[in-house]
Design a protein around this motif. Sequence first.
Motif, PDB file in Angstrom:
ATOM      1  N   UNK A 334       0.835  -1.204   0.000  1.00  0.00           N
ATOM      2  CA  UNK A 334       0.000   0.000   0.000  1.00  0.00           C
ATOM      3  C   UNK A 334       0.872   1.257   0.000  1.00  0.00           C
ATOM      4  N   UNK A 335       1.967   1.247   0.732  1.00  0.00           N
ATOM      5  CA  UNK A 335       2.868   2.403   0.741  1.00  0.00           C
ATOM      6  C   UNK A 335       3.466   2.641  -0.646  1.00  0.00           C
ATOM      7  N   UNK A 336       3.819   1.564  -1.341  1.00  0.00           N
ATOM      8  CA  UNK A 336       4.371   1.696  -2.688  1.00  0.00           C
ATOM      9  C   UNK A 336       3.334   2.297  -3.642  1.00  0.00           C
ATOM     10  N   UNK A 337       2.102   1.847  -3.529  1.00  0.00           N
ATOM     11  CA  UNK A 337       1.046   2.379  -4.393  1.00  0.00           C
ATOM     12  C   UNK A 337       0.752   3.844  -4.066  1.00  0.00           C
ATOM     13  N   UNK A 338       0.806   4.178  -2.778  1.00  0.00           N
ATOM     14  CA  UNK A 338       0.601   5.568  -2.377  1.00  0.00           C
ATOM     15  C   UNK A 338       1.687   6.454  -2.978  1.00  0.00           C
ATOM     16  N   UNK A 339       2.932   5.988  -2.950  1.00  0.00           N
ATOM     17  CA  UNK A 339       4.032   6.764  -3.531  1.00  0.00           C
ATOM     18  C   UNK A 339       3.862   6.901  -5.042  1.00  0.00           C
ATOM     19  N   UNK A 340       3.429   5.822  -5.705  1.00  0.00           N
ATOM     20  CA  UNK A 340       3.202   5.888  -7.152  1.00  0.00           C
ATOM     21  C   UNK A 340       2.143   6.938  -7.496  1.00  0.00           C
ATOM     22  N   UNK A 341       1.130   7.032  -6.645  1.00  0.00           N
ATOM     23  CA  UNK A 341       0.036   7.967  -6.913  1.00  0.00           C
ATOM     24  C   UNK A 341       0.406   9.412  -6.571  1.00  0.00           C
ATOM     25  N   UNK A 342       1.228   9.592  -5.538  1.00  0.00           N
ATOM     26  CA  UNK A 342       1.439  10.943  -5.016  1.00  0.00           C
ATOM     27  C   UNK A 342       2.860  11.481  -5.147  1.00  0.00           C
ATOM     28  N   UNK A 343       3.842  10.591  -5.260  1.00  0.00           N
ATOM     29  CA  UNK A 343       5.238  11.039  -5.316  1.00  0.00           C
ATOM     30  C   UNK A 343       6.017  10.159  -6.280  1.00  0.00           C
ATOM     31  N   UNK A 344       5.541  10.048  -7.487  1.00  0.00           N
ATOM     32  CA  UNK A 344       6.121   9.119  -8.457  1.00  0.00           C
ATOM     33  C   UNK A 344       7.584   9.422  -8.722  1.00  0.00           C
ATOM     34  N   UNK A 345       7.971  10.691  -8.725  1.00  0.00           N
ATOM     35  CA  UNK A 345       9.344  11.074  -9.073  1.00  0.00           C
ATOM     36  C   UNK A 345      10.252  11.243  -7.849  1.00  0.00           C
ATOM     37  N   UNK A 346       9.743  10.937  -6.665  1.00  0.00           N
ATOM     38  CA  UNK A 346      10.560  11.096  -5.460  1.00  0.00           C
ATOM     39  C   UNK A 346      11.711  10.096  -5.478  1.00  0.00           C
ATOM     40  N   UNK A 347      12.908  10.573  -5.170  1.00  0.00           N
ATOM     41  CA  UNK A 347      14.089   9.726  -5.171  1.00  0.00           C
ATOM     42  C   UNK A 347      14.391   9.196  -3.767  1.00  0.00           C
ATOM     43  N   UNK A 348      15.149   8.129  -3.749  1.00  0.00           N
ATOM     44  CA  UNK A 348      15.518   7.490  -2.484  1.00  0.00           C
ATOM     45  C   UNK A 348      16.251   8.452  -1.553  1.00  0.00           C
ATOM     46  N   UNK A 349      17.089   9.325  -2.119  1.00  0.00           N
ATOM     47  CA  UNK A 349      17.846  10.280  -1.312  1.00  0.00           C
ATOM     48  C   UNK A 349      17.337  11.713  -1.472  1.00  0.00           C
ATOM     49  N   UNK A 350      16.106  11.854  -1.919  1.00  0.00           N
ATOM     50  CA  UNK A 350      15.474  13.160  -1.940  1.00  0.00           C
ATOM     51  C   UNK A 350      16.251  14.220  -2.698  1.00  0.00           C
ATOM     52  N   UNK A 351      16.478  15.374  -2.069  1.00  0.00           N
ATOM     53  CA  UNK A 351      17.117  16.522  -2.716  1.00  0.00           C
ATOM     54  C   UNK A 351      18.561  16.245  -3.114  1.00  0.00           C
ATOM     55  N   UNK A 352      19.200  15.284  -2.465  1.00  0.00           N
ATOM     56  CA  UNK A 352      20.587  14.980  -2.813  1.00  0.00           C
ATOM     57  C   UNK A 352      20.698  14.512  -4.258  1.00  0.00           C
ATOM     58  N   UNK A 353      19.622  13.948  -4.786  1.00  0.00           N
ATOM     59  CA  UNK A 353      19.639  13.460  -6.164  1.00  0.00           C
ATOM     60  C   UNK A 353      19.748  14.594  -7.169  1.00  0.00           C
ATOM     61  N   UNK A 354      19.389  15.814  -6.765  1.00  0.00           N
ATOM     62  CA  UNK A 354      19.446  16.959  -7.679  1.00  0.00           C
ATOM     63  C   UNK A 354      20.811  17.641  -7.694  1.00  0.00           C
TER      64      UNK A 354
END
Length: 916
Positions: A334-354
Amino acid sequence: MDVAVNLELKTLNVRQDITFFNTSNDSLTTIVLNDWNNAFSDKNTPLAKRFSDEFYRGFHVAKPEERGNTTILNLTDSDNLALEWERTDKNPDYIVVKLSHKLLPGEKIDLHLTYISKIPSAKFTRYGYDQNGGMNLKNWFLSPARFENHDFVKNNNFNLDDIANASTNYEIEIKIPNNYSITTDLNSISKDGSNTAYGTYLFSGNNRTDFNLFIEKQNSFKSYRNGDLEVLSDLKTKKLNKIQRAIIINKVAGFANEFIGKYPHEKITVSQVDYDHNPFYGLNQLPSFISPFSDEFVFEITFLKTYLNNYLKNSLQLDPRKDNWIYDGIQIYAMMKFMDENHLDQKMLGKLSDMKLFKSYNITNLTFNEQYSYYYMLMARKNLDQPLGDPKNTLIKFNEQIASKYRAGLSLNYLDDYLDHNIVPESIQKFYKLNKTEQTNRYDFEKILTENSPKKIDWFFRTIIESRDIIDYKFTNVSRTKDSVQFSIKNKTGVFAPIPVYGIKKNEVVFKTWIEPKNNDSIYDFPRKNADKIVLNYDNEVPEFNQRNNWKSLKSVVITNRPIKFNFAKDLEDPYYNQILYIPTLYYNYYDGITPGIRFHNKTILDKPFTFDINPAYSIKAGTLSGSSAFVWNQYYRNSTLYSIRYSISQNYFHYAPDAAYLKLNPMVQFRIREEDFRDNRKQLFLLRQVIVNREASEYITDNSQPNYSIFNARYSNSKNELINYFSFMTDVQFSGDFGKLSGEVEYRRLFENNHKLNLRLYAGTFLYNTTNSDYFSFGLDRPTDYMFDYNFYGRSESTGFFSQQFIMAEGAFKSKIEPSYANQWMTTLNASYAVWNWIELYGDIGFMKSKHLSADFVYDSGVRLNLVPDYFELYFPVYSNNGWEITQTKYNEKIRFVITLSPKTLVNLFTRKWL
């Protein structure tokens, strides 16, 4: 229940009535009541032993008043007849009530109990009384155990949040001081505050297996509405206002209601205590000031994880120990599906990825959901993963809290992707509805999934859930034309599981097809669609063991299928590159001085079969090149107690004297053995090696020893390591042209109930033959010569000065320097120490040693040991020995011995051992 809370004594005085309906087809003569609060009663309960296994010291050294227990004052039946009951030392966390007559199917009986629950400190599990004078209450009362398969479920409390209570209707009247508030997920009926000192609250709840109570001086919980559901939460967030939190909570609650099903109760609590008890691994590892995620996202993911956990635990009528994978699977899926729906582009390390600095690292390019696979693989690659279907109490801690939990969610996501058509979400919803009306188990879930599936999925339960078989496919016989691609699939493990094939063009998917490889001879032919490479399991849907062999380039000119990529420091494994990692190093010994170098290796975060480690360095003091290297091949056996064979060859080149260097070559093979029970801390090791040493001549070393030699060494060790008891046994045999040696070592450590600690070590060694004419290969009483260069001596050839005082626990292990210091025939010593207060210990050593043509010598010493960090930082102060009262002699500071470990890897092992 009528409950009176005494916050000063940390007790609950309970008067309880239980009406027990026998809804089974069995006649009952006993009823089992869970009493998990009593698991905290002493240092010998199953819970206390669990703490010891996981190296948690806090419970063992706690004061008696910090522990909890249950004192039963009275227990009668419907006729007010006193009933016999039993609680054993082996199982102190449940009681067996003996009925005065058989309880037939369809009949009921009333039990009347009076008891006192002494609540433990919250520092052990985060539940109990806290430092602020309040209480976070969970599993504190007596409740009928779940009845299934003709017996009650008798589970011990292992701090796993998996109590097997029967589904029950509750009515609770609780009295607390008026200056305190109470929060619960039960329904509030009334409050009576007419008494100026105490307030009386009445709560109820139907069809519940458990509930939470939070008693505080100041109510930290805020109320949020989502339709008919009231959400009570005290999750910490300083930077979000109530409106921002309400929006997030409403989004999460709405998602759970739609994705899983309607919550069956009117209220749900989502507390900071619940989250801290089982946090989101990764988020909790980073200090808040460097968090790469926004405050909104951190609050959202912590609330989501805790909400879903409580949502499922309060709804599903499963055995939470046997069928734990269903709770975990639905939660993470369910957490994976929630992320797909709401934060599809979120990276594992967040802002560090940018940040451009990290762009080349694979770890920064992973999506948030991809991290679940890597945390599971941490255990799989170490050959420490366990079947998802195993009971929760049999899992090692990292699997229980992280790896198995994540793999369960990945597995449902895998099945969902394979079946498509929303079959898995619909099956979860159907199973969730079934739980509202009846007690269920894993086979009900399996039946629903199987009935809803248009494909045969028995492989999913037999392989993915019930076994630890690994999946590993690779391409063979790949050919292509302009319009098509042909290939075969090799099943490297023989385990069947469907796997998707992708066509990729410039990192874009041009086709995806699921295949079901039945054998290695099948040939597949797909339209190419301009793909420039084909990839198995591109989106990592399948929990596959090795993805490094999953792709083939379709370009006309291919120099290498996996090009080399250099990265600084550390990275996750990138299946599309041969990664070489590099990092500056700094080594020190007295003769080389500060020795900077650079280390090249391929050790990514996930273990792999072959690793190399090459570390060239420059010795500033000696003005020469030095360094080390190692090449290792690991061979794992999945279904054997012999779980690993490691082949290696290593090389070291450093100085052993001011004017002379040594070269050590060490080809070696290790056989590692573990118990069938992964939680058993016993480990065994067989080691075979050839130690080849070439030494330069030195004007400082004049002991007539051979400069160059080769020694065959065989060793067996058997150890069991835990907090309360530590035991190890080692035997060692060495053969060279000039000598043969046999030795053995037994070590025992015991932490007593008074928190004092005893260490005992017995060492015995003898020469089988010895034609040497120096003491270089002799047994050392206070300091081994280390002719095989195994120990990290900072000044190995020093006989005076600071570096000569370094202590190594080896051979005689005496702390005082006593003559004779060496034995060229045999030696037997006993080393003992006893903790008198915290890290202050008294030590004593005795022994006998014998050299050729001389009579045996009796040796002894004693003193004080400051055991600041065991095996890593210690100080020894000699007091009395064969030399007399050493503490009164001149230059006493030169007699003090020390243990200092500078290796970061060694220190990290001290803090990670509790997980494995």
